[in-house]
Enzyme design. Structure first.
Site, PDB file in Angstrom:
ATOM      1  N   LYS A   2       1.098  -1.399   0.028  1.00 62.41           N
ATOM      2  CA  LYS A   2      -0.186   0.209  -0.377  1.00 62.41           C
ATOM      3  C   LYS A   2       0.432   1.373  -0.074  1.00 62.41           C
ATOM      4  O   LYS A   2       0.734   2.131  -0.819  1.00 62.41           O
ATOM      5  CB  LYS A   2      -1.019  -0.201   1.319  1.00 62.41           C
ATOM      6  CG  LYS A   2      -1.757  -1.219   1.234  1.00 62.41           C
ATOM      7  CD  LYS A   2      -2.478  -1.296   2.268  1.00 62.41           C
ATOM      8  CE  LYS A   2      -3.823  -2.261   2.475  1.00 62.41           C
ATOM      9  NZ  LYS A   2      -4.213  -3.236   3.615  1.00 62.41           N
ATOM     10  N   GLN A   7      -5.261  -1.475   9.729  1.00 60.74           N
ATOM     11  CA  GLN A   7      -4.824  -2.489   9.388  1.00 60.74           C
ATOM     12  C   GLN A   7      -5.345  -4.201   9.932  1.00 60.74           C
ATOM     13  O   GLN A   7      -5.236  -3.980  11.275  1.00 60.74           O
ATOM     14  CB  GLN A   7      -3.401  -2.956   8.613  1.00 60.74           C
ATOM     15  CG  GLN A   7      -3.130  -4.338   8.780  1.00 60.74           C
ATOM     16  CD  GLN A   7      -3.249  -4.305   6.880  1.00 60.74           C
ATOM     17  OE1 GLN A   7      -3.088  -3.290   6.360  1.00 60.74           O
ATOM     18  NE2 GLN A   7      -3.836  -5.435   5.878  1.00 60.74           N
ATOM     19  N   ASP A  45     -11.309   1.810   2.881  1.00 64.17           N
ATOM     20  CA  ASP A  45     -11.459   0.262   3.091  1.00 64.17           C
ATOM     21  C   ASP A  45     -13.132   0.296   2.181  1.00 64.17           C
ATOM     22  O   ASP A  45     -13.307  -0.930   2.035  1.00 64.17           O
ATOM     23  CB  ASP A  45     -11.228  -0.142   4.045  1.00 64.17           C
ATOM     24  CG  ASP A  45      -9.776  -1.009   4.371  1.00 64.17           C
ATOM     25  OD1 ASP A  45      -9.238  -1.663   3.327  1.00 64.17           O
ATOM     26  OD2 ASP A  45      -8.891  -1.401   5.064  1.00 64.17           O
TER      27      ASP A  45
END
Ligand code: NAP
Length: 283
Positions: free
Chosen positions: A51, A95, A118
């Site tokens: 990422k 995460q 997300d």
């Protein structure tokens, strides 16, 4: 058989996003992603690395906040609330997985839906149920799958689609996105009685379970479109998906490789969500 080349599509998308970032910068908007990492799970570290690299490629600013596994839910939420208020941050990503003592849904709930790049908050997931018009910040993996099918001009409308796996972050939202595009969708999960009956009937199979060789050649029909989202590690340490690529690729019309299929698309869609969130921040 045509390979669905996620790496190539993702690279092209990152290039487009790089230009969009420049356009935003001209308007004094500097897209920025904040990433919270708790602990040092090796898989998480590897995902974060990918990422970060994508941020570097696109010019999206990156802030990483690392915590020890001893952090409490309250402390984590307090940090998220601080990031919610910070006008220089456009995307917040926690995460996953989080340590067992931290209840992930409560953490996700704390993220401002406008910064939920997300696409995991109930607000963004719920909106998706309305129609494609409301998929502003869709979950990245399902969004990546749809983008990949679009790239190869695969018309989803009218397809018999079987999604194997029903998690809140992949299987369920992907089922909704396919339904929004006119597919007839069957969603399978651990309690599905006859998985093979559902996969054999499918024009399109999307599998997201995390079990190597779950989908074998005898479970798919000729010319199937197979999107393999699963990530597993073989004995030799190499990655593979949930489907038996070797044999199914001989039967399929389209198939994703693992690695190089859905993985890079997920990361690219995260970048796209961040750029979109930055563009809409002052709207
Ligand atoms: P998850 O939360 O563990 O969900 C797995 C789903 O599969 C659950 O719905 C489970 O059913 C179902 N399942 C388990 N065994 C099954 C079986 N034998 N037959 C049918 N369904 C079964 O996992 P996830 O987060 O969705 O991820 C799934 C896989 O995709 C993993 O390998 C993950 O690494 C990979 N992944 C890849 C990407 C990417 O970018 N390539 C992104 C995200 C995830 P129940 O809910 O009923 O238990």
């Amino acid at each position: 058989m045509q390979l669905l080349d996620g790496r190539k599509i993702a690279d092209e998308l990152l290039e487009t996003l790089k230009n969009e970032v420049i356009e935003l910068q001209d308007k004094q908007i500097y897209p920025k992603l904040a990433v919270i990492l708790v602990g040092d799970n090796p898989a998480s570290l590897s995902y974060i690395k990918q990422k970060r690299k994508a941020c570097e490629k696109t010019g999206i600013r990156w802030e990483q906040i690392n915590y020890d596994e001893s952090i409490t839910t309250k402390e984590l939420i307090s940090k998220i609330e601080e990031l919610n208020k910070d006008k220089t941050i456009h995307g917040i990503l926690v995460q996953l997985p989080l340590p067992q003592d931290i209840y992930a849904p409560e953490i996700i709930k704390a993220i401002d839906p406008k910064k939920d790049v997300d696409g995991f908050t109930a607000y963004n997931i719920g909106k998706m149920f309305l129609s494609t018009e409301f998929e502003h910040l869709p979950p990245c993996t399902p969004a990546g799958v749809i983008k990949m099918l679009d790239y190869y001009n695969i018309n989803i409308e009218g397809l018999e689609a079987t999604v194997v796996g029903a998690s809140n972050i992949v299987g369920k939202p992907l089922s909704v996105m396919l339904l929004n595009r006119g597919a007839t969708v069957t969603t399978c999960h651990i309690k599905t009685k006859d998985l093979k009956a559902h996969t054999l009937n499918a024009d399109l199979i999307c599998v997201a379970v995390g079990k190597r060789n779950l989908i074998t050649e005898d479970m798919v029909k000729d010319n199937v479109i197979l999107v393999d989202i699963g990530v597993n590690r073989k004995e030799d340490g190499k990655l593979c998906g949930d489907a038996d690529f070797e044999t199914i690729s001989k039967k399929a019309s389209y198939i994703t490789p693992v690695p190089g299929g859905v993985g890079p698309m997920t990361v690219a869609c995260l970048m796209e969500n961040t750029v979109n969130a930055a563009g809409r921040a002052n709207a």
